[in-house]
Design an enzyme around this catalytic site. Sequence first.
Site, PDB file in Angstrom:
ATOM      1  NE  ARG A  82      -2.463   1.104   3.469  1.00 31.92           N
ATOM      2  CZ  ARG A  82      -3.276   0.717   4.707  1.00 31.92           C
ATOM      3  NH1 ARG A  82      -4.502   0.165   4.507  1.00 31.92           N
ATOM      4  NH2 ARG A  82      -2.886   0.849   5.679  1.00 31.92           N
ATOM      5  CE  LYS A 184      -2.482   4.898   7.218  1.00 31.90           C
ATOM      6  NZ  LYS A 184      -3.615   5.339   7.711  1.00 31.90           N
ATOM      7  CD  GLU A 220     -11.734   5.701   4.366  1.00 27.65           C
ATOM      8  OE1 GLU A 220     -11.227   4.958   5.313  1.00 27.65           O
ATOM      9  OE2 GLU A 220     -11.109   6.296   3.470  1.00 27.65           O
TER      10      GLU A 220
END
Length: 341
Positions: A82, A184, A220
């Site tokens: 990720r 992220k 989210e």
Amino acid sequence: MEKKNIDWSNLGFGYVKTDYRFVSDFKDGKWDEGKMTQDDKVVISECAGVLQYAQTIFEGMKAYTTQDGRIVTFRPDLNASRMADSARRLEMPVFPEDRFVEAVVKTIKANAAYVPPYGSGATLYIRPYMFGSNPVIGVKPADEYQFRIFTTPVGPYFKGGVKPLTIRVSDFDRAAPHGTGHIKAGLNYAMSLHAIVDAHQQGYDENMYLDAATRTKVEETGGANFLFITKDGKVVTPKSDSILPSITRRSLMYVAKEYLGLEVEEREVFLDELKDFSECGLCGTAAVISPVGKIVDHGKEICFPSGMEAMGPVTQKLYETLTGIQMGKLEAPEGWLKVIE
Ligand code: PLP
Ligand code: COI
């Protein structure tokens, strides 16, 4: 190895400086070999890419002490991959995935005295991150970067531990379609700060963000994905290209299906169907699974039947199974636990 004298059971989710951190520099098109250092200070140009244009990405993972006294970490290969995705999206060099895992292992090992004991309720949080370090004044990617990993012992992310949370439907958006919600990047968190301060001032624990295009679908929160349980016991999680692909959520969906025999569904979840679910939870490395008791949509309260006192029964089972795997009480699927020592 002697553990540090820390009141493990009363730790919150805060920063405690530990002894060692990993650092590697990217210069002239390549990463150096990297090293462990005791120096917690970062010295960079006043014009560094990270300071001017927020070119920074990060990861979050944990190390656990298992029931039989080993130190392990959970699926670090997925964090490595990720982080590589995040780097590519922000035009940063990828820190090689195998070296990422190696560096995480080294950093945990060096700080083993800070890995909380089994049963304390605390864990060692690991924060890999990377930023543009050389001067950049025209809007473009930096040429030099630093990759670092520090650790800090932590307790529960939400005060009150497993008390159900109250969250509100936010009027602010977190991520645009085709934007950066799926990586992220520090910038996603910077732009959530006003929304979270405002939510706290209004008495809510967190924000529920909706899809920015239609504002009808659940995305989210600022730091965790959603899980919902239907009245007939199915586990449902929102599918969207603009949410972070949570490693905890992906693991829980597997656990629900393979360990608990539950039906699972990753699909679009509409705001107007929330009232039909029986349980709701937030999941992530920091959040683990935090139960949600109530969602407030502009004055309209959606109260889940699981209530405001305890986790719902299915959420509880998911929580026990996942943490059971992480703490070595239940057998882990192949490759999920990386043993440090
Ligand atoms: N969503 C956001 C926005 C997050 O910051 C995090 C935390 O990492 C998560 C979801 C959960 O992801 P993971 O389970 O990989 O920690
Ligand atoms: C994590 O769960 O690791 C995160 O990065 C979330 C953050 C809000 C602490």
